[in-house]
Design a protein around this motif. Structure first.
Motif, PDB file in Angstrom:
ATOM      1  N   ILE A 133     -29.474 132.797  -7.199  1.00 45.39           N
ATOM      2  CA  ILE A 133     -30.800 132.854  -7.811  1.00 45.39           C
ATOM      3  C   ILE A 133     -30.913 131.747  -8.865  1.00 45.39           C
ATOM      4  O   ILE A 133     -30.013 131.572  -9.686  1.00 45.39           O
ATOM      5  N   GLY A 134     -31.981 130.974  -8.776  1.00 48.22           N
ATOM      6  CA  GLY A 134     -32.178 129.862  -9.708  1.00 48.22           C
ATOM      7  C   GLY A 134     -31.641 128.539  -9.209  1.00 48.22           C
ATOM      8  O   GLY A 134     -31.977 127.485  -9.766  1.00 48.22           O
ATOM      9  N   SER A 135     -30.813 128.542  -8.169  1.00 47.06           N
ATOM     10  CA  SER A 135     -30.319 127.276  -7.611  1.00 47.06           C
ATOM     11  C   SER A 135     -31.473 126.532  -6.944  1.00 47.06           C
ATOM     12  O   SER A 135     -32.341 127.156  -6.331  1.00 47.06           O
ATOM     13  N   THR A 136     -31.458 125.217  -7.063  1.00 44.49           N
ATOM     14  CA  THR A 136     -32.538 124.421  -6.467  1.00 44.49           C
ATOM     15  C   THR A 136     -32.021 123.529  -5.348  1.00 44.49           C
ATOM     16  O   THR A 136     -30.837 123.170  -5.302  1.00 44.49           O
ATOM     17  N   TRP A 137     -32.954 123.192  -4.449  1.00 41.35           N
ATOM     18  CA  TRP A 137     -32.725 122.209  -3.389  1.00 41.35           C
ATOM     19  C   TRP A 137     -33.871 121.210  -3.472  1.00 41.35           C
ATOM     20  O   TRP A 137     -35.029 121.604  -3.366  1.00 41.35           O
ATOM     21  N   ARG A 138     -33.565 119.942  -3.709  1.00 43.08           N
ATOM     22  CA  ARG A 138     -34.595 118.919  -3.940  1.00 43.08           C
ATOM     23  C   ARG A 138     -35.605 119.399  -4.987  1.00 43.08           C
ATOM     24  O   ARG A 138     -36.818 119.242  -4.840  1.00 43.08           O
ATOM     25  N   GLY A 139     -35.077 120.021  -6.038  1.00 35.08           N
ATOM     26  CA  GLY A 139     -35.895 120.417  -7.187  1.00 35.08           C
ATOM     27  C   GLY A 139     -36.619 121.733  -7.033  1.00 35.08           C
ATOM     28  O   GLY A 139     -37.239 122.210  -7.991  1.00 35.08           O
ATOM     29  N   ARG A 140     -36.564 122.347  -5.858  1.00 36.64           N
ATOM     30  CA  ARG A 140     -37.290 123.603  -5.644  1.00 36.64           C
ATOM     31  C   ARG A 140     -36.322 124.779  -5.592  1.00 36.64           C
ATOM     32  O   ARG A 140     -35.298 124.713  -4.906  1.00 36.64           O
ATOM     33  N   PRO A 141     -36.620 125.893  -6.314  1.00 33.63           N
ATOM     34  CA  PRO A 141     -35.689 127.022  -6.293  1.00 33.63           C
ATOM     35  C   PRO A 141     -35.575 127.657  -4.912  1.00 33.63           C
ATOM     36  O   PRO A 141     -36.567 127.719  -4.172  1.00 33.63           O
ATOM     37  N   ARG A 186     -23.293 126.478 -15.894  1.00 31.18           N
ATOM     38  CA  ARG A 186     -23.013 125.091 -15.499  1.00 31.18           C
ATOM     39  C   ARG A 186     -22.162 124.383 -16.555  1.00 31.18           C
ATOM     40  O   ARG A 186     -21.252 123.619 -16.224  1.00 31.18           O
ATOM     41  N   ALA A 187     -22.443 124.661 -17.825  1.00 25.24           N
ATOM     42  CA  ALA A 187     -21.658 124.026 -18.896  1.00 25.24           C
ATOM     43  C   ALA A 187     -20.201 124.489 -18.825  1.00 25.24           C
ATOM     44  O   ALA A 187     -19.271 123.678 -18.994  1.00 25.24           O
ATOM     45  N   LEU A 188     -19.994 125.765 -18.567  1.00 26.02           N
ATOM     46  CA  LEU A 188     -18.621 126.281 -18.462  1.00 26.02           C
ATOM     47  C   LEU A 188     -17.927 125.704 -17.235  1.00 26.02           C
ATOM     48  O   LEU A 188     -16.737 125.348 -17.286  1.00 26.02           O
ATOM     49  N   ALA A 189     -18.659 125.587 -16.133  1.00 26.19           N
ATOM     50  CA  ALA A 189     -18.080 124.988 -14.926  1.00 26.19           C
ATOM     51  C   ALA A 189     -17.690 123.533 -15.195  1.00 26.19           C
ATOM     52  O   ALA A 189     -16.610 123.084 -14.794  1.00 26.19           O
ATOM     53  N   ASP A 190     -18.569 122.805 -15.903  1.00 21.01           N
ATOM     54  CA  ASP A 190     -18.256 121.410 -16.246  1.00 21.01           C
ATOM     55  C   ASP A 190     -16.951 121.333 -17.028  1.00 21.01           C
ATOM     56  O   ASP A 190     -16.133 120.424 -16.821  1.00 21.01           O
ATOM     57  N   ARG A 191     -16.756 122.288 -17.922  1.00 22.28           N
ATOM     58  CA  ARG A 191     -15.525 122.298 -18.724  1.00 22.28           C
ATOM     59  C   ARG A 191     -14.305 122.559 -17.828  1.00 22.28           C
ATOM     60  O   ARG A 191     -13.263 121.932 -17.990  1.00 22.28           O
ATOM     61  N   GLY A 201     -29.057 122.412  -9.403  1.00 24.40           N
ATOM     62  CA  GLY A 201     -28.805 122.709  -8.005  1.00 24.40           C
ATOM     63  C   GLY A 201     -27.846 123.862  -7.770  1.00 24.40           C
ATOM     64  O   GLY A 201     -27.973 124.573  -6.783  1.00 24.40           O
ATOM     65  N   HIS A 202     -26.882 124.027  -8.655  1.00 29.94           N
ATOM     66  CA  HIS A 202     -25.790 124.966  -8.408  1.00 29.94           C
ATOM     67  C   HIS A 202     -25.803 126.016  -9.521  1.00 29.94           C
ATOM     68  O   HIS A 202     -25.646 125.677 -10.695  1.00 29.94           O
ATOM     69  N   SER A 203     -25.952 127.286  -9.156  1.00 28.64           N
ATOM     70  CA  SER A 203     -26.036 128.343 -10.171  1.00 28.64           C
ATOM     71  C   SER A 203     -24.661 128.840 -10.618  1.00 28.64           C
ATOM     72  O   SER A 203     -24.566 129.667 -11.515  1.00 28.64           O
ATOM     73  N   PHE A 204     -23.599 128.327  -9.990  1.00 31.51           N
ATOM     74  CA  PHE A 204     -22.216 128.648 -10.381  1.00 31.51           C
ATOM     75  C   PHE A 204     -22.009 130.126 -10.677  1.00 31.51           C
ATOM     76  O   PHE A 204     -21.552 130.498 -11.752  1.00 31.51           O
ATOM     77  N   ASN A 205     -22.307 130.953  -9.677  1.00 31.24           N
ATOM     78  CA  ASN A 205     -21.871 132.343  -9.828  1.00 31.24           C
ATOM     79  C   ASN A 205     -20.357 132.405  -9.809  1.00 31.24           C
ATOM     80  O   ASN A 205     -19.746 133.181 -10.546  1.00 31.24           O
ATOM     81  N   LEU A 206     -19.775 131.581  -8.945  1.00 32.39           N
ATOM     82  CA  LEU A 206     -18.314 131.586  -8.796  1.00 32.39           C
ATOM     83  C   LEU A 206     -17.732 130.248  -9.205  1.00 32.39           C
ATOM     84  O   LEU A 206     -18.337 129.197  -8.967  1.00 32.39           O
ATOM     85  N   LEU A 227     -24.075 127.534  -4.418  1.00 35.49           N
ATOM     86  CA  LEU A 227     -24.372 126.174  -3.930  1.00 35.49           C
ATOM     87  C   LEU A 227     -25.231 126.267  -2.658  1.00 35.49           C
ATOM     88  O   LEU A 227     -24.782 126.820  -1.653  1.00 35.49           O
ATOM     89  N   PRO A 228     -26.466 125.732  -2.698  1.00 33.65           N
ATOM     90  CA  PRO A 228     -27.318 125.851  -1.507  1.00 33.65           C
ATOM     91  C   PRO A 228     -26.698 125.198  -0.267  1.00 33.65           C
ATOM     92  O   PRO A 228     -25.999 124.187  -0.360  1.00 33.65           O
ATOM     93  N   CYS A 229     -26.995 125.805   0.876  1.00 33.47           N
ATOM     94  CA  CYS A 229     -26.723 125.168   2.164  1.00 33.47           C
ATOM     95  C   CYS A 229     -27.552 123.893   2.254  1.00 33.47           C
ATOM     96  O   CYS A 229     -28.503 123.711   1.504  1.00 33.47           O
ATOM     97  N   ASP A 230     -27.258 123.068   3.228  1.00 36.35           N
ATOM     98  CA  ASP A 230     -28.115 121.919   3.566  1.00 36.35           C
ATOM     99  C   ASP A 230     -29.419 122.499   4.127  1.00 36.35           C
ATOM    100  O   ASP A 230     -29.514 122.817   5.308  1.00 36.35           O
ATOM    101  N   MET A 231     -30.399 122.663   3.245  1.00 37.44           N
ATOM    102  CA  MET A 231     -31.625 123.375   3.629  1.00 37.44           C
ATOM    103  C   MET A 231     -32.445 122.574   4.642  1.00 37.44           C
ATOM    104  O   MET A 231     -33.108 123.168   5.498  1.00 37.44           O
ATOM    105  N   ASP A 232     -32.418 121.240   4.533  1.00 32.60           N
ATOM    106  CA  ASP A 232     -33.164 120.428   5.508  1.00 32.60           C
ATOM    107  C   ASP A 232     -32.576 120.622   6.898  1.00 32.60           C
ATOM    108  O   ASP A 232     -33.287 120.864   7.872  1.00 32.60           O
ATOM    109  N   GLY A 233     -31.243 120.521   6.980  1.00 34.42           N
ATOM    110  CA  GLY A 233     -30.575 120.672   8.268  1.00 34.42           C
ATOM    111  C   GLY A 233     -30.713 122.080   8.820  1.00 34.42           C
ATOM    112  O   GLY A 233     -30.940 122.273  10.025  1.00 34.42           O
ATOM    113  N   LEU A 234     -30.609 123.072   7.937  1.00 31.41           N
ATOM    114  CA  LEU A 234     -30.700 124.473   8.354  1.00 31.41           C
ATOM    115  C   LEU A 234     -32.062 124.768   8.978  1.00 31.41           C
ATOM    116  O   LEU A 234     -32.160 125.316  10.083  1.00 31.41           O
ATOM    117  N   TYR A 235     -33.137 124.399   8.257  1.00 34.82           N
ATOM    118  CA  TYR A 235     -34.473 124.740   8.759  1.00 34.82           C
ATOM    119  C   TYR A 235     -34.885 123.859   9.941  1.00 34.82           C
ATOM    120  O   TYR A 235     -35.667 124.299  10.796  1.00 34.82           O
TER     121      TYR A 235
END
Ligand SMILES: *Cc1c(COP(=O)(O)O)cnc(C)c1O
Length: 385
Positions: free
Chosen positions: A161-169, A256-261, A285-290, A135-143
């Motif tokens: 890897i592959g997680s997006t913030w405002r549509g950007r990886p 993501r599908a497994l996490a949704d379940r 947005g969330h690559s759900f590694n965990l 799950l990305p950090c608040d990238m706007d606030g961070l930068y």
């Protein structure tokens, strides 16, 4: 206790094409760093909007090299969340800098930026946040915070890897960014890591630092420009990474599908505290590694160790992500104590990582949900008593 096959909490998905490609490299006569490394770097670069990427033997190595590229060393402070894997503070200490541990937000489990801001001082040089569990950090606030104080950012995106913030990886914007290709991550190269840098000058620096500090003299002989270690990634690993990277969108969609379940079906009494589901409107947005809920231990007669043993007895593996980094013995000299970072400590004390990997079936998720419900029901402290 279980007739079903053992279900680990993580497992890589390696297809026959990948295995055949490894055999091709082994037969090719060139097995260490070579053309496959170049191809893997090019594919990674394409996945982060064309920014330069260099691969190394692990994300831990990439974190260390990122600190060197950012010029961080003795006397410098680096702010890092305490809810992170040990690699980040280990490498901060290894380059001679001081880790400044900050608590996380209880919902995202990512660095609390307000508390980070409060810890910035004259020696602070960088922020090294972790994108918790994908799950990305608040990238706007961070930068914005980094820019306000002239700080470098080294993102530990080992799980994201592959997680997006405002549509950007992640990695396609920002400062330095590290990915891991350990077998438990969203794509693997057996072992391996990558560092996304800002320009070719930084990329060159990484190339020198990952291979003995060697540069070529005009006559073709070698010089050591600066003392360095050896972190190059072999071609055997790179070809695995190349095949895996091509499958990243499919892998992450399945995660993501497994996490949704899990979110739909993981119901226990008393309830588990479920992890953050990802930001609204951010489909990728969330690559759900965990998938790591928190156990309601104060309402149960068992400990986390006993809970994990009960799942293990049912053929289900679990993990702990993570222990509280500020309480590790190696960091005791920095003066942190239990009670200093309460959100991190609560997560560290109650978290359990449940199985989640792309080749899991829906039935596997249901099996884990049923096992959790059964174990917790049997251990419930009766509120009437
Ligand atoms: C796995 C992991 C690392 C280390 O990755 P390696 O490739 O094993 O060195 C670093 N940070 C986080 C958050 C991780 O999960």
């Amino acid at each position: 206790m279980s007739d079903l096959p053992y279900l680990p909490f993580a497992r890589p998905t390696l297809d026959e094409a990948t295995i055949a490609a490894v055999a091709d490299v082994l037969r090719s006569g060139w097995i260490t760093s070579g053309p496959r490394v170049k191809a893997f770097e090019a594919a990674l670069s394409a996945s982060v909007g064309g920014r330069p990427v260099r691969v190394v033997s692990s994300a831990t190595a990439a974190l260390e090299l990122a600190l060197h590229v950012a010029g961080i060393g003795p006397g410098d402070e680096v702010i890092t969340p305490a809810m992170t894997f040990f690699a980040a503070p280990n490498m901060i200490v290894k380059v001679g800098a001081t880790p400044v541990f900050v608590d996380v937000e209880p919902t995202t489990r990512n660095l609390d930026l307000a508390q980070a801001a409060a810890r910035i001082g004259p020696r602070t040089r960088a922020i090294m946040p972790t994108h918790f569990g994908g799950l990305p950090c608040d990238m706007d606030g961070l930068y914005a915070l980094a820019a306000r104080h002239g700080l470098r950012v080294i993102e530990d995106a080992a799980l994201a890897i592959g997680s997006t913030w405002r549509g950007r990886p992640l990695g396609s914007f920002g400062d330095l960014c590290v990915f891991s290709f350990h077998p438990n991550k969203n794509v693997t190269s057996i072992e391996g890591g990558a560092l996304v840098v800002n320009d070719e000058h930084e990329a060159q620096h990484v190339e020198v630092l990952r291979f003995h500090g060697i540069v070529r003299r005009p006559d073709g002989t070698r010089d050591v420009a600066q003392v360095a270690s050896k972190f190059n990634l072999p071609d055997v690993n790179a070809v695995v990474g190349l095949h895996q990277l091509a499958q990243l969108p499919v892998f992450n969609a399945r995660r993501r599908a497994l996490a949704d379940r899990y979110f739909a079906r993981l119901r226990t009494d008393p309830p588990l505290e479920l992890p953050h589901p990802g930001y609204p409107g951010e489909a990728n947005g969330h690559s759900f590694n965990l998938f790591a809920p928190l156990l309601p231990l104060s309402a149960l007669t068992l400990s986390r160790t006993q809970f994990r043993a009960a799942l293990e007895a049912r053929g289900i593996g679990t993990g702990v992500s993570y222990e509280a980094a500020h309480l590790a013995s190696a960091f005791a000299r920095f003066g942190y104590h239990r009670g200093d970072l309460p959100h991190t400590e609560h997560i560290a004390d109650t978290t359990v990582t449940l199985p989640l990997f792309p080749s899991m079936s829906d039935a596997d998720v249901d099996r884990v949900c049923a096992a959790c419900a059964e174990v917790i029901a049997a251990a419930r402290i009766d509120p009437a008593r």
